[in-house]
Design an enzyme around this catalytic site. Structure first.
Site, PDB file in Angstrom:
ATOM      1  N   ARG A   1       0.832  -1.200   0.000  1.00  0.00           N
ATOM      2  CA  ARG A   1       0.000   0.000   0.000  1.00  0.00           C
ATOM      3  C   ARG A   1       0.870   1.254   0.000  1.00  0.00           C
ATOM      4  O   ARG A   1       1.844   1.346   0.736  1.00  0.00           O
ATOM      5  CB  ARG A   1      -0.930   0.023   1.215  1.00  0.00           C
ATOM      6  CG  ARG A   1      -2.018  -1.014   1.190  1.00  0.00           C
ATOM      7  CD  ARG A   1      -2.884  -0.927   2.431  1.00  0.00           C
ATOM      8  NE  ARG A   1      -3.559   0.365   2.529  1.00  0.00           N
ATOM      9  CZ  ARG A   1      -3.239   1.319   3.394  1.00  0.00           C
ATOM     10  NH1 ARG A   1      -2.258   1.148   4.242  1.00  0.00           N
ATOM     11  NH2 ARG A   1      -3.903   2.447   3.419  1.00  0.00           N
TER      12      ARG A   1
ATOM     13  N   LYS B   1      -8.168  -2.604   0.973  1.00  0.00           N
ATOM     14  CA  LYS B   1      -7.888  -1.772   2.132  1.00  0.00           C
ATOM     15  C   LYS B   1      -8.518  -0.383   2.008  1.00  0.00           C
ATOM     16  O   LYS B   1      -8.863   0.233   3.025  1.00  0.00           O
ATOM     17  CB  LYS B   1      -6.371  -1.649   2.337  1.00  0.00           C
ATOM     18  CG  LYS B   1      -5.728  -2.914   2.885  1.00  0.00           C
ATOM     19  CD  LYS B   1      -6.345  -3.335   4.226  1.00  0.00           C
ATOM     20  CE  LYS B   1      -5.590  -4.489   4.854  1.00  0.00           C
ATOM     21  NZ  LYS B   1      -6.235  -4.971   6.097  1.00  0.00           N
TER      22      LYS B   1
ATOM     23  N   HIS C   1      -9.796  -4.493  12.638  1.00  0.00           N
ATOM     24  CA  HIS C   1      -8.732  -5.176  11.903  1.00  0.00           C
ATOM     25  C   HIS C   1      -8.295  -6.353  12.769  1.00  0.00           C
ATOM     26  O   HIS C   1      -7.418  -6.235  13.617  1.00  0.00           O
ATOM     27  CB  HIS C   1      -7.572  -4.195  11.659  1.00  0.00           C
ATOM     28  CG  HIS C   1      -6.484  -4.756  10.812  1.00  0.00           C
ATOM     29  ND1 HIS C   1      -5.157  -4.542  11.064  1.00  0.00           N
ATOM     30  CD2 HIS C   1      -6.531  -5.528   9.689  1.00  0.00           C
ATOM     31  CE1 HIS C   1      -4.426  -5.147  10.149  1.00  0.00           C
ATOM     32  NE2 HIS C   1      -5.235  -5.757   9.315  1.00  0.00           N
TER      33      HIS C   1
ATOM     34  N   SER D   1       1.350  -7.466  12.298  1.00  0.00           N
ATOM     35  CA  SER D   1       2.103  -8.491  11.585  1.00  0.00           C
ATOM     36  C   SER D   1       3.158  -9.118  12.495  1.00  0.00           C
ATOM     37  O   SER D   1       3.874  -8.426  13.220  1.00  0.00           O
ATOM     38  CB  SER D   1       2.778  -7.867  10.361  1.00  0.00           C
ATOM     39  OG  SER D   1       3.519  -8.826   9.651  1.00  0.00           O
TER      40      SER D   1
ATOM     41  N   LYS E   1      -1.629 -13.560  14.636  1.00  0.00           N
ATOM     42  CA  LYS E   1      -3.077 -13.390  14.454  1.00  0.00           C
ATOM     43  C   LYS E   1      -3.664 -14.466  13.540  1.00  0.00           C
ATOM     44  O   LYS E   1      -4.679 -15.088  13.871  1.00  0.00           O
ATOM     45  CB  LYS E   1      -3.351 -11.993  13.883  1.00  0.00           C
ATOM     46  CG  LYS E   1      -4.798 -11.703  13.502  1.00  0.00           C
ATOM     47  CD  LYS E   1      -5.010 -10.213  13.281  1.00  0.00           C
ATOM     48  CE  LYS E   1      -4.204  -9.663  12.140  1.00  0.00           C
ATOM     49  NZ  LYS E   1      -4.810  -9.928  10.820  1.00  0.00           N
ATOM     50  N   THR E   2      -3.042 -14.686  12.391  1.00  0.00           N
ATOM     51  CA  THR E   2      -3.566 -15.667  11.439  1.00  0.00           C
ATOM     52  C   THR E   2      -3.324 -17.086  11.944  1.00  0.00           C
ATOM     53  O   THR E   2      -4.218 -17.936  11.896  1.00  0.00           O
ATOM     54  CB  THR E   2      -2.921 -15.464  10.062  1.00  0.00           C
ATOM     55  OG1 THR E   2      -3.256 -14.154   9.585  1.00  0.00           O
ATOM     56  CG2 THR E   2      -3.432 -16.491   9.065  1.00  0.00           C
TER      57      THR E   2
ATOM     58  N   ASP F   1      -9.014 -11.096   8.878  1.00  0.00           N
ATOM     59  CA  ASP F   1      -8.451  -9.762   8.688  1.00  0.00           C
ATOM     60  C   ASP F   1      -9.409  -8.620   9.012  1.00  0.00           C
ATOM     61  O   ASP F   1      -9.023  -7.672   9.685  1.00  0.00           O
ATOM     62  CB  ASP F   1      -7.961  -9.612   7.243  1.00  0.00           C
ATOM     63  CG  ASP F   1      -7.018  -8.436   7.051  1.00  0.00           C
ATOM     64  OD1 ASP F   1      -6.186  -8.195   7.942  1.00  0.00           O
ATOM     65  OD2 ASP F   1      -7.119  -7.746   6.033  1.00  0.00           O
TER      66      ASP F   1
ATOM     67  N   ARG G   1       2.161 -11.993  -2.147  1.00  0.00           N
ATOM     68  CA  ARG G   1       0.805 -12.211  -1.637  1.00  0.00           C
ATOM     69  C   ARG G   1       0.053 -13.251  -2.452  1.00  0.00           C
ATOM     70  O   ARG G   1       0.411 -13.587  -3.583  1.00  0.00           O
ATOM     71  CB  ARG G   1       0.022 -10.898  -1.672  1.00  0.00           C
ATOM     72  CG  ARG G   1       0.489  -9.857  -0.666  1.00  0.00           C
ATOM     73  CD  ARG G   1      -0.154 -10.090   0.683  1.00  0.00           C
ATOM     74  NE  ARG G   1       0.284  -9.146   1.692  1.00  0.00           N
ATOM     75  CZ  ARG G   1      -0.281  -9.021   2.883  1.00  0.00           C
ATOM     76  NH1 ARG G   1      -1.308  -9.777   3.209  1.00  0.00           N
ATOM     77  NH2 ARG G   1       0.171  -8.158   3.766  1.00  0.00           N
TER      78      ARG G   1
END
Length: 550
Positions: free
Chosen positions: A72, A216, A235, A253, A257-258, A272, A345
């Site tokens: 981004r 996003k 988020h 990051s 979390k994932t 997410d 990604r």
């Protein structure tokens, strides 16, 4: 009103043609045939950007962004500074104000550019959110078929029961072939991503063709709209246990979390972007956008399994040496290859996960988890938070990065991102913090601060808390086994630490006890406390009504 007439009225597009709601198979072929732009520094502006693998249409599409946009463009992200929102939007470095007159002139020039070239544009009609009570109609209009295919992957489609679709629709106009001129357009560089709240337009002008911009940007819109309706946009990841017990996990990051939300004993809501409304939890998306760099295929079997499936998109992964991408099987690709980008990604449908909640929805959460990876080795492995603590640590959004290869960087670096997603938070942070505290109290939800970082010393001295111990701590919190255990309060950080936890050695629970040099620990704790305080003061959180807790 027809789509053609609607886009003419909204934007002034009168000499373009549209390909509307093509299938993913059709978009696959369109992307390979037509998506053109820059893919290397100094390279031509008409290079091929999308490629098949050896599986052809039966496998993924491989797409390459502009080399200046492999993530981004946060410094080039803006919101129009309309008078009615200039005191409401949280303007900051990664969401800067754009002058209305400059925006009007830029939009007019972008539309003229498309009309003059008689552009062929791809249109995809989707929704942000799968709950018809609040789902936001989202129309993508852009030059790249890859982007339309990405939007199809990432957002709910054909949602029934949504009211006032035309009146509430947001439209993204994505034009990579346009080049902004800062002196003329008021932009910072040759590209700009601009949110126009008055006309419900997201304008992406210039080389900002990273696929994530298309999700996003509209997520930032949701973060502006939905809290005004009393709905908390977050988020975070979310899942549901066997007793219909939901949990949400916030984290930047590298905090887990994932990984921690992907639990075979719990069904995934999303990984997410999630809404907490009066109906419970709801994923804003219908897909996943996962990092691929250094992917451990055994640890992440869902992502690994989806790599070779049709309709998915691999971004910025190079072909094998000496081969074209068309000669490569996706399972053979080197996912540690950083030659194009660190931020490689992969976009795939949520349905690729074998254990998901229907429609990405679930009940009100019983547990809120704030994840941090403290490389200073100071924070407790787990702390129990009261609502006031939650607001403080939520707006702090702390984690830390380990020392890198940069000359002179010899110790961990703190990272603070408000609400664990500061760049995307369009309202001021207290709006989200107060909603979180209110919803916690209304639904009697517990909250823990879970540290997945280091113990026994900082990075380089101590060791990282094992995933086994982290899972034991998390499971104990989710199952309510820490609700009534004895606690002690950290002398410096004022955090409430349990003194016992099933499956975890009690000496692990107070981090000071894990350090050989207790004086060194005390100095490190004071240093971390001062980092929190400096961040709190520099961000002006007290003016937002947030109480300092450290």
């Amino acid at each position: 009103m027809s789509l053609v007439a609607d886009l003419n009225t909204l934007l002034g597009l009168d000499s373009v043609s549209y390909k509307v709601d093509l299938s993913k198979e059709e978009l696959f072929h369109e992307a390979i045939a037509n998506d053109r732009g820059r893919v290397t520094h100094g390279g031509p502006s008409d290079a091929q950007k999308a490629f098949p693998t050896s599986l052809g249409v039966n496998g993924p599409l491989v797409y390459y962004t502009d080399p200046d946009c492999t993530g981004r463009r946060t410094k080039d992200t803006f919101a129009v500074q309309w008078p009615e929102v200039e005191d409401e939007i949280w303007f900051k470095a990664d969401l800067s104000p754009y002058k209305p007159d400059d925006y009007a002139g830029l939009l007019k020039r972008v539309v003229a550019h498309l009309n003059d070239k008689k552009a062929e544009l791809y249109v995809k009609n989707v929704y942000m959110g799968s709950d018809p009570d609040f789902a936001v109609p989202y129309r993508f209009v852009g030059e790249y078929a890859t982007h339309a295919m990405f939007v199809h992957n990432m957002f709910p489609k054909d949602l029934q029961g949504v009211s006032d679709v035309d009146a509430r629709r947001w439209t993204m106009l994505n034009v990579p072939s346009f080049e902004c001129v800062p002196e003329r357009d008021g932009s910072r560089s040759e590209a700009a991503v601009i949110i126009d709240t008055r006309n419900r337009i997201c304008l992406v002008a210039g080389r900002a063709d990273y696929c994530g911009v298309n999700k996003k940007t509209i997520f930032t819109v949701g973060n502006y709209l939905l809290p005004k309706e009393g709905r908390l946009s977050m988020h975070c990841s979310a899942n549901v246990g066997p007793k219909d017990d939901a949990a949400i996990l916030f984290g930047l990051s590298g905090t887990g979390k994932t990984t921690l939300s992907a639990d075979p004993n719990r069904r995934l809501i999303g990984d997410d972007e999630t809404i907490w409304s009066g109906n419970g939890l709801c994923n804003l998306e219908d897909g996943c956008y996962a990092k691929l760099i250094d992917l451990d295929k055994q640890a992440e079997p869902v992502i690994a399994g989806a790599l070779s499936k049709p309709g998915t998109i691999i971004e910025n992964v190079p072909p094998l040496p000496g081969k074209t991408m068309a000669e490569c099987h996706p399972d053979e690709l080197d996912l540690s290859d950083r030659s194009i980008a660190e931020n490689t990604r992969f976009s795939y449908p949520l349905a690729a996960n074998p254990n998901v909640m229907p429609n990405g929805q679930g009940p009100h959460p019983q547990t809120i988890v704030l994840l941090t990876a403290d490389a200073f080795g100071v924070l407790p492995p787990i702390s129990m938070l009261e609502p006031e603590d939650v607001m403080y640590h939520f707006v702090s959004g702390f984690t830390s990065r380990v020392a890198g290869t940069e000359v002179g960087v010899t110790e961990p670096q703190p990272t603070f991102s408000a609400c664990f997603g500061g760049p995307f938070m369009a309202q001021k942070p207290n709006v989200y913090a107060k909603l979180l505290a209110e919803k916690m109290q209304q639904n009697k939800a517990r909250c823990v601060l879970l540290n997945t970082g280091w113990t026994g010393g900082p990075y380089g001295v101590g060791k990282r808390i094992s995933i086994k111990l982290t899972r034991a701590l998390l499971n104990a919190a989710l199952e309510g086994k820490l609700d009534d255990v004895p606690t002690e309060t950290h002398d410096v950080l004022k955090l409430r630490m349990p003194t016992e936890c099933p499956g975890v050695p009690s000496e692990m629970l107070n981090p000071r006890q894990t350090w050989d040099d207790k004086d060194a620990y005390d100095r490190a704790a004071i240093k971390l406390r001062d980092m929190f305080r400096q961040n709190f003061e520099s961000k002006g959180f007290a003016a937002f009504g947030i109480e300092a807790r450290i």
